[in-house]
Motif scaffolding. Sequence first.
Motif, mmCIF file in Angstrom:
data_model
loop_
_atom_site.group_PDB
_atom_site.id
_atom_site.type_symbol
_atom_site.label_atom_id
_atom_site.label_comp_id
_atom_site.label_asym_id
_atom_site.label_seq_id
_atom_site.Cartn_x
_atom_site.Cartn_y
_atom_site.Cartn_z
ATOM 1 N N GLN A 137 0.934 -1.330 0.076
ATOM 2 C CA GLN A 137 -0.083 0.089 -0.020
ATOM 3 C C GLN A 137 0.971 1.363 -0.117
ATOM 4 O OE1 GLN A 137 -2.366 0.357 3.595
ATOM 5 N NE2 GLN A 137 -3.033 2.423 2.888
ATOM 6 N N ILE A 138 0.774 2.219 -0.975
ATOM 7 C CA ILE A 138 1.604 3.169 -1.106
ATOM 8 C C ILE A 138 0.836 4.424 -0.890
ATOM 9 C CG2 ILE A 138 1.643 3.660 -3.625
ATOM 10 C CD1 ILE A 138 4.676 3.758 -3.497
ATOM 11 N N SER A 139 1.307 5.571 -0.482
ATOM 12 C CA SER A 139 0.418 6.781 -0.242
ATOM 13 C C SER A 139 1.204 8.006 -1.086
ATOM 14 C CB SER A 139 0.382 7.225 1.363
ATOM 15 O OG SER A 139 -0.488 8.246 1.276
ATOM 16 N N ARG A 140 0.573 8.337 -1.980
ATOM 17 C CA ARG A 140 1.349 9.652 -2.853
ATOM 18 C C ARG A 140 1.416 10.761 -2.103
ATOM 19 N NH1 ARG A 140 -1.803 11.776 -7.325
ATOM 20 N NH2 ARG A 140 0.381 12.606 -7.985
ATOM 21 N N ASN A 141 2.570 11.549 -2.263
ATOM 22 C CA ASN A 141 2.957 13.074 -1.785
ATOM 23 C C ASN A 141 2.786 12.812 -0.188
ATOM 24 O OD1 ASN A 141 2.796 13.751 -4.549
ATOM 25 N ND2 ASN A 141 0.788 14.440 -4.325
ATOM 26 N N TYR A 142 3.240 11.733 0.345
ATOM 27 C CA TYR A 142 2.944 11.438 1.897
ATOM 28 C C TYR A 142 3.727 12.587 2.762
ATOM 29 C CZ TYR A 142 2.688 8.864 6.064
ATOM 30 O OH TYR A 142 2.328 8.519 7.379
ATOM 31 N N PHE A 143 4.945 13.004 2.283
ATOM 32 C CA PHE A 143 5.396 13.941 3.095
ATOM 33 C C PHE A 143 5.238 15.225 2.957
ATOM 34 C CE2 PHE A 143 8.132 10.018 2.378
ATOM 35 C CZ PHE A 143 8.251 9.618 3.677
ATOM 36 N N GLY A 144 4.166 15.535 2.081
ATOM 37 C CA GLY A 144 3.903 17.164 1.830
ATOM 38 C C GLY A 144 4.165 17.609 0.487
ATOM 39 N N ARG A 145 4.372 18.785 0.250
ATOM 40 C CA ARG A 145 4.404 19.252 -0.966
ATOM 41 C C ARG A 145 5.952 19.640 -1.323
ATOM 42 N NH1 ARG A 145 0.024 22.891 -1.837
ATOM 43 N NH2 ARG A 145 0.891 24.186 -3.267
ATOM 44 N N GLN A 146 6.349 20.054 -2.495
ATOM 45 C CA GLN A 146 7.704 20.022 -3.071
ATOM 46 C C GLN A 146 8.628 20.626 -1.949
ATOM 47 O OE1 GLN A 146 7.914 19.101 -6.297
ATOM 48 N NE2 GLN A 146 10.055 19.384 -6.646
ATOM 49 N N ILE A 147 8.181 21.628 -0.993
ATOM 50 C CA ILE A 147 8.939 22.503 -0.300
ATOM 51 C C ILE A 147 9.110 21.645 1.033
ATOM 52 C CG2 ILE A 147 6.855 23.529 0.889
ATOM 53 C CD1 ILE A 147 8.266 26.095 1.114
ATOM 54 N N ASN A 148 8.715 20.356 0.997
ATOM 55 C CA ASN A 148 8.718 19.470 2.209
ATOM 56 C C ASN A 148 9.838 18.507 1.812
ATOM 57 O OD1 ASN A 148 5.465 20.134 2.455
ATOM 58 N ND2 ASN A 148 6.866 20.657 4.294
ATOM 59 N N SER A 149 10.518 18.438 0.608
ATOM 60 C CA SER A 149 11.217 17.732 0.162
ATOM 61 C C SER A 149 12.624 17.772 1.172
ATOM 62 C CB SER A 149 11.823 18.034 -1.338
ATOM 63 O OG SER A 149 10.679 17.896 -2.170
ATOM 64 N N ALA A 181 7.929 12.906 -2.305
ATOM 65 C CA ALA A 181 7.757 11.266 -2.298
ATOM 66 C C ALA A 181 6.659 10.596 -1.692
ATOM 67 C CB ALA A 181 8.889 10.668 -1.508
ATOM 68 N N PRO A 182 6.239 9.455 -2.331
ATOM 69 C CA PRO A 182 5.241 8.532 -1.695
ATOM 70 C C PRO A 182 5.730 7.975 -0.468
ATOM 71 C CG PRO A 182 6.139 7.341 -3.675
ATOM 72 C CD PRO A 182 6.715 8.753 -3.583
ATOM 73 N N ALA A 183 4.860 7.274 0.267
ATOM 74 C CA ALA A 183 5.722 6.456 1.335
ATOM 75 C C ALA A 183 4.759 4.849 1.208
ATOM 76 C CB ALA A 183 5.461 6.797 2.704
ATOM 77 N N ILE A 184 5.593 4.017 1.629
ATOM 78 C CA ILE A 184 4.957 2.617 1.435
ATOM 79 C C ILE A 184 4.530 2.467 3.135
ATOM 80 C CG2 ILE A 184 5.352 0.090 1.230
ATOM 81 C CD1 ILE A 184 7.651 0.895 -1.025
ATOM 82 N N LEU A 185 3.209 2.357 3.129
ATOM 83 C CA LEU A 185 2.729 2.381 4.474
ATOM 84 C C LEU A 185 2.527 1.009 4.952
ATOM 85 C CD1 LEU A 185 -0.302 4.885 4.249
ATOM 86 C CD2 LEU A 185 2.059 5.133 4.796
ATOM 87 N N LYS A 186 2.350 -0.076 4.003
ATOM 88 C CA LYS A 186 2.202 -1.541 4.597
ATOM 89 C C LYS A 186 2.676 -2.533 3.302
ATOM 90 C CE LYS A 186 -2.198 -1.831 5.568
ATOM 91 N NZ LYS A 186 -3.252 -2.140 5.800
ATOM 92 N N THR A 187 3.076 -3.406 3.696
ATOM 93 C CA THR A 187 3.451 -4.614 2.973
ATOM 94 C C THR A 187 2.356 -5.468 2.813
ATOM 95 O OG1 THR A 187 4.588 -5.926 4.261
ATOM 96 C CG2 THR A 187 5.942 -4.466 3.088
ATOM 97 N N LEU A 188 1.695 -6.129 1.666
ATOM 98 C CA LEU A 188 0.533 -6.594 1.741
ATOM 99 C C LEU A 188 0.972 -8.504 1.637
ATOM 100 C CD1 LEU A 188 -1.573 -4.228 -0.364
ATOM 101 C CD2 LEU A 188 -1.798 -4.476 2.107
ATOM 102 N N SER A 189 2.083 -8.681 1.609
ATOM 103 C CA SER A 189 2.297 -10.092 1.252
ATOM 104 C C SER A 189 3.757 -10.493 1.994
ATOM 105 C CB SER A 189 2.447 -10.319 0.007
ATOM 106 O OG SER A 189 3.126 -11.696 -0.390
ATOM 107 N N ASP A 190 3.999 -11.534 2.168
ATOM 108 C CA ASP A 190 5.297 -11.888 2.842
ATOM 109 C C ASP A 190 6.360 -12.039 1.703
ATOM 110 O OD1 ASP A 190 4.363 -14.418 2.062
ATOM 111 O OD2 ASP A 190 4.225 -15.058 4.394
ATOM 112 N N LYS A 191 5.930 -11.905 0.173
ATOM 113 C CA LYS A 191 6.711 -12.063 -0.683
ATOM 114 C C LYS A 191 7.713 -10.728 -1.027
ATOM 115 C CE LYS A 191 4.044 -13.029 -4.154
ATOM 116 N NZ LYS A 191 3.231 -13.352 -5.297
#
Length: 235
Positions: free
Chosen positions: A115-127, A159-169
Amino acid sequence: MTNDTIRVGVLSLQGGVIEHVNMLKKIANVIVKELKSTEQIKVFDPHGMILPGGESTAMAIIAEKDQELFPYLQQLVHSQKIAVWGTCAGSIMLSNQVDHQKKGGQSLIGGLEVQISRNYFGRQINSFETTLTLNLHDDQEEGGASINKMEFEGIFIRAPAILKTLSDKVHIISDFNHTKPDGTEETVIVAVQQDNMLATVFHPELTNDNRFHQYFVDFIIKNNQQQQQQLNIIK
Ligand SMILES: NC(=O)CC[C@H](N)C(=O)O
């Protein structure tokens, strides 16, 4: 891979293409090419593909001209199982579950069980930049996984952030402690690998350090050997 030449394509719809190309040019036995269309991908016949960072919504709009492109990329990744590495926007394209997806926006290749969340850390200025520890998995070796640790500069741009892995693969290559705007801390996943797929939400191509690109080239070689073995079993 005839004469040990490794063909790596960089999907060139929009975004940070040339930076990946320049990194790969420094690696021995690699031929790298920017690929804009289904036709160009077919002709080049890559052993591995990079899906670069940029703006995934813009990439999807540009790709509308070539309706075959995303279905063909899906086929390459999921049927032919070539190695693929998505950086940032590219990691969104590979993910099975995308939060804050624009309506009619990101064309997805999917397959990566996260599960990935787009723009997780905020806007360009929050890079931001932070030093990450990468746990590079070498689990195609006989006798199970061996892990190679390395410190690596993580550059995060909208950047996005990966919030969760959905499989043990899915193997986590890197996560870090992030302080949220309300002061609480959480661990977010920033690099993973699963089967023939690699994803980073940060940008190794913007550093002067090509060790991650070398890792991808080694990953392509191992993946290719594995696919050949599978073919021999089927024969
Ligand atoms: N640097 C990047 O690739 C940013 C990704 C961008 N925020 C998107 O969702 O497409």
